[in-house]
Design an enzyme around this catalytic site. Structure first.
Site, PDB file in Angstrom:
ATOM      1  N   SER A 187      -9.995  -0.551   7.139  1.00 34.86           N
ATOM      2  CA  SER A 187      -9.463  -0.347   5.787  1.00 34.86           C
ATOM      3  C   SER A 187      -8.777  -1.566   5.179  1.00 34.86           C
ATOM      4  O   SER A 187      -8.404  -1.539   4.005  1.00 34.86           O
ATOM      5  CB  SER A 187      -8.480   0.829   5.778  1.00 34.86           C
TER       6      SER A 187
ATOM      7  N   LYS B 169       0.840  -1.204   0.000  1.00 34.35           N
ATOM      8  CA  LYS B 169       0.000   0.000   0.000  1.00 34.35           C
ATOM      9  C   LYS B 169       0.869   1.246   0.000  1.00 34.35           C
ATOM     10  O   LYS B 169       1.900   1.297   0.687  1.00 34.35           O
ATOM     11  CB  LYS B 169      -0.918  -0.032   1.234  1.00 34.35           C
TER      12      LYS B 169
ATOM     13  N   SER C 129      -9.678   1.971   2.882  1.00 31.19           N
ATOM     14  CA  SER C 129      -8.805   2.709   1.994  1.00 31.19           C
ATOM     15  C   SER C 129      -7.793   1.825   1.257  1.00 31.19           C
ATOM     16  O   SER C 129      -7.135   2.276   0.318  1.00 31.19           O
ATOM     17  CB  SER C 129      -8.049   3.776   2.795  1.00 31.19           C
TER      18      SER C 129
END
Length: 491
Positions: free
Chosen positions: A179, A80, A155
């Protein structure tokens, strides 16, 4: 069956046995990215082929000489884009950090590199991890591989979509209020948030420092356990890192839940929960009960207060953490300004997106004089009460079972039109972050539109092995394989 269809552990076993080379695995991942990215946009940055090939050769040499023997050696992974990677752009999917190249690597990523992982790129996300759909990214939205008209969640949506699309073998995400678990639910993969402090936050660009935690996103439960063993460690560079007595998460992978006490909060099954999601979750509970688990419903209080408490606390911490992005030390700086304060104002106005500004302003408001006691301190007290409610629940149960999200993945554009509705989508995941608890999400079916439904299991602090045990047992007996689940949708 292509190489990217194998789980991370399966591919690692083939590499270790000499059936597949690291170069072949690398080429398969790069080919999948080249093919899938125009449709899904999972990545912000992809490392160039020559660099990956060179790294693949190095890893192969270490595997061949016996210096790398771990289960993840040579297996392609995506990270990420809020985790720092030395000499590789790290943007948080924001214009503010569009040109930021760190001089160091996040500890969790370092731990993966020590295990021999092959990092192939940085995944798209909601800007500064603020969002639940990966639509707030400065670089454009990621699309759900199950149906590109729908969001992948957020996210960590880029990481979830990359795993689901076979553009990597597994990925790292971060979880501030769900997330990892919510996008795992939307994309039909397994995602796990460990107990707060289990994985170092050093090098993770902070959103809510008391809530953020890095975790694995993968194709099955075994992968998650193996990855968590690789990334978990005590780190003196992180003041919230905890030295644990036991990091043996794979020992929980046993097909036996006899006597395991599982509680289902009635509060999680009420108004707002989609009927298909409720039915799939209750069927999953029935599967575990048939395997010998003791399953019963109970009342978990304070659920309705979790979202307001979370958004007050997270926004307050965000307003403090994001104060460092002002155009002086690094990141974006407005090209035209008059004086220092004007530069700050214009840089932050131009560099941050709408959702980030909204949360910074909310956080600044609840921390301001006259409102601190009324909002921020009250939210902290509510957080303590939520923790007490979970303590009471875990005195009776080993695992709490429920949905990961109230619905399956919404269509692109639906959530951004109504931010409050987007916030309410985190109702089942937020409490685990407020209480610092471990949670895992895994597929338990599909809805009538062919979109995946996620089952969430929450454990007490440092009791990851309880939820891994329950998740692994359910995976063995749920009545469908990963391939069959995907086949139901025709993907």
């Amino acid at each position: 069956m292509g190489l990217m269809d194998y789980t991370a552990v399966e591919l690692g076993e083939k590499i270790k046995a000499g059936e597949v080379t690291v170069m072949e695995a690398a080429e398969a991942a790069m080919d999948a990215i080249e093919k899938g990215e125009p449709s899904y946009h999972c990545y912000v940055s992809v490392i160039d082929r020559e660099t990956i090939r060179k790294k693949a050769q190095e890893l192969q040499a270490h595997i061949d000489d016996g210096s790398l023997t771990g289960p993840l050696a040579g297996v392609p992974v995506a990270v990420k884009d809020n985790m720092c990677t030395k000499d590789v752009r790290t943007t948080c999917s924001s214009k503010m950090l569009d040109n930021f190249v760190p001089t160091y690597t996040a500890q969790a990523v370092c731990n993966l590199e020590k295990a021999g992982a092959l990092i192939i790129g940085k995944t798209n996300m909601d800007e500064f991890a603020m969002g639940s759909t990966t639509e707030t990214s400065y670089f454009g939205p990621t699309k759900n591989p199950w149906n590109p008209d729908h969001v992948p969640g957020g996210s960590s949506g880029g990481s979830a979509a990359a795993v689901a699309a076979g553009e990597c073998s597994y990925a790292l995400g971060s979880d501030t209020g769900g997330s990892i678990r919510q996008p795992a639910s939307y994309c039909g993969i397994v995602g796990m948030k460990p107990t707060y402090g289990t994985v170092s936050r050093y090098g993770l660009i902070a959103y809510g420092s008391s809530l953020d935690q890095i975790g694995p996103m993968a194709k099955d439960v075994r992968d998650c356990a193996v990855i968590l063993e690789a990334i978990a460690s005590h780190d003196k560079k992180d003041s919230t890192s905890i030295l644990r007595e036991d990091y043996s998460f794979t020992s929980a992978l046993v097909d036996d839940v006899k006597g395991l006490r599982i509680g289902i909060p009635r509060d999680y099954l009420g108004e707002g929960l989609d009927e298909e999601v409720r039915d799939a979750v209750l069927r999953a509970a029935k599967v575990l009960e048939e395997q010998g688990a003791i399953v019963e419903e109970f009342d978990l209080s304070l659920v309705e207060y979790a979202i307001p408490a979370y958004y007050v606390i997270a926004s307050a911490e965000a307003s403090s953490n994001l104060a460092r992005f002002e155009g002086v030390k690094y990141g974006y700086r407005t090209p035209e300004y008059e004086g220092l304060h004007n530069m700050y104002k214009k840089t932050r106005s131009e560099g941050f997106g709408a959702e980030v500004k909204r949360r910074i302003m909310l956080g600044s408001f609840v921390l301001s004089s006259g409102y601190y006691d009324a909002y921020y301190l009250k939210a902290l007290r509510t957080k303590a009460l939520i923790r007490q409610a979970f303590d009471k629940a875990f005195a009776r149960y080993d695992v709490i079972l429920g949905p990961a999200a109230p619905t399956t993945a919404p269509k692109i554009g639906e959530s951004l039109a109504d931010p409050i509705k987007m916030y309410l989508g985190d109702i089942y995941t937020i409490s685990a972050n407020l209480a610092g608890l471990p949670g895992i999400c895994l597929p338990c079916g599909v809805d009538g539109r062919g979109l995946p439904i996620g089952l969430q299991l929450i454990g007490d602090c440092f009791k990851e092995n309880n939820i891994l045990r329950a998740a692994y047992a359910y995976e063995q007996h749920r009545g469908f394989t990963r391939e069959e689940l995907a086949g139901k949708e025709g993907k």
